[in-house]
Write a protein that holds these residues in place. Structure first.
Motif, PDB file in Angstrom:
ATOM      1  N   LEU A  82      -1.104   7.222  -6.542  1.00  0.00           N
ATOM      2  CA  LEU A  82      -0.294   5.709  -5.589  1.00  0.00           C
ATOM      3  C   LEU A  82       0.917   5.421  -6.910  1.00  0.00           C
ATOM      4  O   LEU A  82       0.539   4.121  -7.559  1.00  0.00           O
ATOM      5  N   SER A  83       2.267   4.773  -6.143  1.00  0.00           N
ATOM      6  CA  SER A  83       2.779   4.227  -6.978  1.00  0.00           C
ATOM      7  C   SER A  83       3.624   2.872  -6.309  1.00  0.00           C
ATOM      8  O   SER A  83       4.590   2.426  -6.821  1.00  0.00           O
ATOM      9  N   ASN A  84       4.316   3.676  -5.308  1.00  0.00           N
ATOM     10  CA  ASN A  84       5.569   3.461  -4.530  1.00  0.00           C
ATOM     11  C   ASN A  84       4.583   2.688  -4.158  1.00  0.00           C
ATOM     12  O   ASN A  84       4.142   3.034  -2.893  1.00  0.00           O
ATOM     13  N   PRO A  85       6.107   1.130  -3.673  1.00  0.00           N
ATOM     14  CA  PRO A  85       5.485  -0.004  -3.121  1.00  0.00           C
ATOM     15  C   PRO A  85       4.899   0.632  -1.522  1.00  0.00           C
ATOM     16  O   PRO A  85       4.088   0.227  -0.706  1.00  0.00           O
ATOM     17  N   HIS A  97       3.456   3.447  -0.271  1.00  0.00           N
ATOM     18  CA  HIS A  97       2.266   3.926   0.055  1.00  0.00           C
ATOM     19  C   HIS A  97       1.369   2.772   0.315  1.00  0.00           C
ATOM     20  O   HIS A  97       0.570   3.418   0.978  1.00  0.00           O
ATOM     21  N   LEU A  98       1.464   1.358  -0.098  1.00  0.00           N
ATOM     22  CA  LEU A  98       1.393   0.098   0.667  1.00  0.00           C
ATOM     23  C   LEU A  98       1.173   0.530   2.368  1.00  0.00           C
ATOM     24  O   LEU A  98       0.260   0.359   2.841  1.00  0.00           O
ATOM     25  N   ILE A 136      -0.310   3.433   4.151  1.00  0.00           N
ATOM     26  CA  ILE A 136      -1.728   3.044   3.944  1.00  0.00           C
ATOM     27  C   ILE A 136      -2.495   2.023   5.722  1.00  0.00           C
ATOM     28  O   ILE A 136      -3.512   2.672   5.948  1.00  0.00           O
ATOM     29  N   GLN A 137      -1.711   1.212   5.802  1.00  0.00           N
ATOM     30  CA  GLN A 137      -1.930  -0.123   6.183  1.00  0.00           C
ATOM     31  C   GLN A 137      -1.883   0.233   7.663  1.00  0.00           C
ATOM     32  O   GLN A 137      -2.578   0.419   8.165  1.00  0.00           O
ATOM     33  N   SER A 159      -4.049   2.558   8.489  1.00  0.00           N
ATOM     34  CA  SER A 159      -4.934   1.999   9.108  1.00  0.00           C
ATOM     35  C   SER A 159      -5.122   1.532  10.105  1.00  0.00           C
ATOM     36  O   SER A 159      -6.445   1.813  10.913  1.00  0.00           O
ATOM     37  N   LEU A 166     -11.238   6.132   2.557  1.00  0.00           N
ATOM     38  CA  LEU A 166     -10.624   6.355   1.137  1.00  0.00           C
ATOM     39  C   LEU A 166     -11.035   6.338  -0.075  1.00  0.00           C
ATOM     40  O   LEU A 166     -11.710   5.695  -0.397  1.00  0.00           O
ATOM     41  N   MET A 185      12.975   1.050  -0.104  1.00  0.00           N
ATOM     42  CA  MET A 185      11.347   0.041  -0.439  1.00  0.00           C
ATOM     43  C   MET A 185      12.102  -1.654  -0.771  1.00  0.00           C
ATOM     44  O   MET A 185      13.588  -1.731  -0.403  1.00  0.00           O
TER      45      MET A 185
END
Lengths: 347, 347
Positions: free
Chosen positions: B77-80, B82-83, B86-87, B90, B102, B282
């Motif tokens: 997980l590195s790239n913003p 990815h957040l 995930i969000q 979910s 997770l 991003m």
DNA sequence: CTGAAAGCGCTAACAA
DNA sequence: TTGTTAGCGCTTTCAG
């Protein structure tokens, strides 16, 4: 070849039969309980491997009355650091034999529903981030004797434990360093609707220190917690009268937005004419366009402390809530006129 | 007052007793199954509320042989973004009645262990992101008839389904736009050790289009996938002979690093002397220091497609793996000399 | 529409 | 050290 028409996955009974032992021995072997002879254990491993057996966590959790899930309840995920936090939390939990059940709240205020429904999975405990659970839910966790720890948020009056960056101390340190470098006219750019406790703690530490040193009370501008907020705040701040010579921002994104506005719209040199300091140390802070002086949050340490607290409370009974403060590190870059020598020992 | 000394949480039996019905009716009421009269249902709700009853997901999963967990296995997980992913994942999973388990892999290559251990929770399916599961694990999922979908990665020869940005098409579009604006000397900054399929697809689409238009083959520089990589690549690229007049980067972070290097070290004006285009969009790409022209990935749409695929495969049996491509949007900002008119209909 | 009964796969006494 | 047994809380036939 090994695929008979068995459609269901292998169970401990299958393994027991294959290994020529009773099912309960298999159970013991897999729960790493003592009381299984090495030889038997070996036979069981073999059989299990051959059958592709997997320990069923649902069944285990049901009988044990506790899954090994750690519930991570997240509010508004916005900051890139949230990704690190999630990752650290998950990595550390896994290292301790737990898995993370991630539940995101529709919005920051509505973590309560999320907490409520995670309870149905009988987690070992709950970690709340990027939001603050309501009193009712905290109470419910207490009633159920379920560890609850907030990370990055102050629990206020509620009974939850927490791990937090020591916002106030870090903010004081920023003020001291700025003061030592001769700054006198301060401003503070706060986060969101100023209601978030962490932003207030930073403001408090910063302003109190400035005032105690005999400076005029810092101007406080509330522009929201994002890049755009910081950008907008610059207009408000630099338009009128004498601009500040140092501004401390409640978050890096704000600081970066502010810097861009200062350079593009006001044409002021940073740090020559104005020093800016951020908070968080997100990756972009170190980019050469910014080289932002900021307070680094020790995310990994915070994650570690959170899990520690959780597992500790799980072992003992709910006592008084614990509050763990993790120091922030002042990272000196070039966006502020701060001599490295003036901040001995901050790192 | 309602706290008798009952230490265990209320079960469906308790509710049944309180409501004066049998346990199985309670079960039906809570699983939203038909065949419960409104009146009874009401009585049951009341009793449940009073007792603070919570449907036990572990027990339900055990008997059903399927938890309602959706396993999210994440590599590096590195790239913003990815957040966001995930969000979104979910949020959408929750909207469909599932929860996200997770599991983060220790490193990108080792997703296999993670997949393996998530199987013990009997998830509805597995979503893999920021990494690529090994063939063995993919096979295992197939054997277990467990939906597996990769997001953001090409499954290559493996049997998993996937949802991906249409990297190649987007890269072609970038080349076309750049060509139309008169650029001729291209460079491509690739990601990581150039082994990642998504970076290669972007390279392929971009270079092929440039060459087909009669331009010299773009110089390809591999500087890693981060800001630092892009920064470093600038040295290699601008040092020798005639610099390119347009560079396309495999990711925004690379592009941003490259821009900073170009401006600080080479002193070239962007976009006057050199155009730069990124990929991802991003948040930082739109910051005023950069105003990066880039390809936006529709994260939300990808998350939605992934869950869709998963639930679809769950309903039917494993058939051929499906591959879903989500288009990327070319976002025109100011880091490249591209006239808006030249890219009609890209958005 | 409702109830009785049989497990899901596992753990934890207790006995042997 | 190993086996026997009784459930964990729920869904799901199958009868009534």
């Amino acid at each position: 070849m090994a695929d008979r028409k068995r459609t269901r996955a292998a169970t401990s009974v299958d393994v027991a039969r294959a290994a020529g032992v009773s099912q309960s021995v298999v159970s013991r072997a897999f729960s790493l309980a003592p009381g299984v002879s090495p030889a038997t254990r070996e036979r069981i491993q073999q059989a299990a491997a051959k059958l592709g057996y997997r320990h069923n966590q649902l069944a285990r959790g049901l009988i044990t009355r506790r899954s090994n899930l750690l519930a991570l309840v997240a509010g508004a995920l916005s900051n890139p650091l949230h990704l690190n936090l999630i990752q650290s939390l998950s990595r550390l939990a896994q290292a301790r034999g737990h898995r993370v059940l991630l539940v995101t709240a529709p919005d920051e205020k509505d973590m309560d529903g999320a907490i409520d429904d995670v309870l149905a999975y009988m987690p070992v405990g709950i970690v709340a981030m990027a939001g603050t659970p309501g009193a009712a839910q905290v109470g419910e966790c207490a009633r159920l004797n379920l560890p609850l720890v907030l990370v990055g948020r102050d629990p206020g009056a509620s009974l939850a434990s927490s791990v937090c960056c020591d916002n106030e101390a870090a903010a004081r340190r920023v003020a001291v360093a700025l003061l030592a470098a001769g700054h006198r006219r301060f401003a503070f750019l706060s986060s969101r609707e100023a209601e978030t406790a962490f932003s207030m703690a930073r403001e408090r530490g910063f302003c109190a220190t400035a005032v105690a040193a005999g400076c005029p009370a810092p101007v406080v501008v509330n522009g929201g917690s994002s890049y755009a907020g910081g950008y907008a705040a610059a207009g408000a701040l630099l338009g009128c009268g004498s601009p500040p010579d140092a501004v401390f921002c409640a978050g890096d994104a704000i600081a970066l937005g502010f810097m861009d506005a200062v350079r593009r719209d006001a044409g002021l040199l940073i740090p020559d004419r104005i020093s800016v300091v951020g908070f968080d140390d997100m990756p972009m802070a170190s980019w050469t366009s910014y080289e932002l002086t900021t307070v680094r949050q020790r995310i990994e340490a915070m994650a570690d402390a959170a899990i520690d607290l959780l597992l500790l409370e799980d072992a003992n009974d709910w006592g008084r809530p614990t509050k763990r403060l993790v120091p922030g590190d002042l990272i000196i870059r070039r966006s502020a006129r701060i001599a490295l020598s003036s901040v001995e020992g901050t790192r």
